[in-house]
Design an enzyme around this catalytic site. Sequence first.
Site, PDB file in Angstrom:
ATOM      1  CG  HIS A  48      -2.017  -1.091   1.109  1.00  0.00           C
ATOM      2  ND1 HIS A  48      -2.545  -1.543  -0.075  1.00  0.00           N
ATOM      3  CD2 HIS A  48      -2.647  -1.816   2.097  1.00  0.00           C
ATOM      4  CE1 HIS A  48      -3.447  -2.480   0.170  1.00  0.00           C
ATOM      5  NE2 HIS A  48      -3.520  -2.675   1.461  1.00  0.00           N
ATOM      6  CG  HIS A  93      -7.703  -0.740   2.626  1.00  0.00           C
ATOM      7  ND1 HIS A  93      -8.369  -1.559   3.503  1.00  0.00           N
ATOM      8  CD2 HIS A  93      -6.604  -1.433   2.229  1.00  0.00           C
ATOM      9  CE1 HIS A  93      -7.690  -2.687   3.640  1.00  0.00           C
ATOM     10  NE2 HIS A  93      -6.616  -2.640   2.881  1.00  0.00           N
ATOM     11  CD  GLU A 140      -8.069  -3.765  -0.226  1.00  0.00           C
ATOM     12  OE1 GLU A 140      -6.903  -3.465  -0.533  1.00  0.00           O
ATOM     13  OE2 GLU A 140      -8.324  -4.665   0.583  1.00  0.00           O
TER      14      GLU A 140
HETATM   15  C1  GLA Z   1      -4.973  -5.440   1.975  1.00  0.00           C
HETATM   16  C2  GLA Z   1      -3.989  -6.525   1.949  1.00  0.00           C
HETATM   17  C3  GLA Z   1      -4.109  -7.278   3.208  1.00  0.00           C
HETATM   18  C4  GLA Z   1      -3.935  -6.385   4.398  1.00  0.00           C
HETATM   19  C5  GLA Z   1      -4.886  -5.272   4.365  1.00  0.00           C
HETATM   20  C6  GLA Z   1      -4.613  -4.294   5.475  1.00  0.00           C
HETATM   21  O1  GLA Z   1      -6.238  -5.918   1.861  1.00  0.00           O
HETATM   22  O2  GLA Z   1      -4.120  -7.369   0.857  1.00  0.00           O
HETATM   23  O3  GLA Z   1      -3.153  -8.299   3.210  1.00  0.00           O
HETATM   24  O4  GLA Z   1      -2.668  -5.844   4.374  1.00  0.00           O
HETATM   25  O5  GLA Z   1      -4.805  -4.628   3.117  1.00  0.00           O
HETATM   26  O6  GLA Z   1      -4.389  -4.877   6.691  1.00  0.00           O
END
Ligand code: GLA
Length: 375
Positions: free
Chosen positions: A125, A199, A339
């Site tokens: 991210h 997110h 997402e």
């Molecule tokens: C995304 C990632 C997960 C996790 C979340 C936040 O969905 O794919 O593995 O990191 O973000 O915790």
Amino acid sequence: MTTMAASGASSLAGAGAKPGSTKKSPFGKAPDGEEVDLYTLTNKNGAEAAITTYGGSVVWLKVPDRDGKLGDVVLGFDSVDGYVSNTSYLGALIGRYGNRIGHAEFKLDGKTYTLAKNNGENTLHGGTKGFNKAVWTAKEIESKDGQALELSYLSKDGEEGFPGNLHVRVIYTLEDSNALKIEYFATTDKDTVVNLTNHSYFNLAGPGSGSGDILGHILMIEADKFTPVDSGLIPTGELRDVAGTPFDFRKPTPIGARIDSDDEQIKLGGGYDHNFVLRRKAGEAISLAARVVEPKTGRVMEVWTTQPGVQFYTGNFLDGSLHGKGGISYTKRSAFCLETQHFPDSPNKPKFPSTELKPGEHYHTTTIYKFSTEK
Ligand code: GLA
């Protein structure tokens, strides 16, 4: 309308705004002392989306159930402090690269770019200080569809190791049809990679309602394939058929039906934490990606997007230690994320759709979360 406004009342600042209005209120200070604001968008039906300039995060989203009663369907915090210390990306805008880049590096135009290893050996991210930790500049803008807020952010050349000054704009529109539309725009002055998403963690029963986990939500995903991962959750490069696996959500299926199966991919993710390859209809600009129904409240959420993929994540890393709005503890699988995105690790996977952006090109993607109810 009065009953809806009353039942949607909350202790949070900004709640109960006038239908068809946008209200700005203070939300605290970022670690560097910068003032952070909260914008509450209220559509003509009284539905509300509250967005903070810190990380461009959706703080609350109140939509009606089948009886017209408003309920908050996302996880979030009461003030900016929760967002500053939060490592779960609650409600946030994610960039410059959503999801993972393997071994925290990629090659572009023959040059290797090294990023932060903030998730084991990988980058997650956007790195150590992704767009979710930036204070965005907000502007209320006109929209014929509802209440709209434009957020902008300049990600400087070299920030978190990525090349090019990236000018990013995101427009949130709370439409009068009870849809939250998110449009993402970006331009660069050097070749770079971009993958922007939001997110938000959803629980359509309302996380504040003591509704527990999301295992009873019924999910459909418009995907015939998904991208299996290795132990670091980096795609192997394979596009695997969902048929005959717990990843087959082509027909509406409870999220919890197969989440504890001994499928190797489910085990690697600790549940679902995978990118689905969306089925796109030829010539269609925006397509249905997923549909979720919460049987008790009748709330329905459809996700529409121009993106090729969606990360379905079942809150496997939530462990109850996070306390959100009203002090509620966010426990494992108390919410899910959808997402919309390009596939994880695309900069290192030449066969995946490209995430490169060059000077002169215009990055533009759209995702719409549409809310309705059914009996
Ligand atoms: C995304 C990632 C997960 C996790 C979340 C936040 O969905 O794919 O593995 O990191 O973000 O915790």
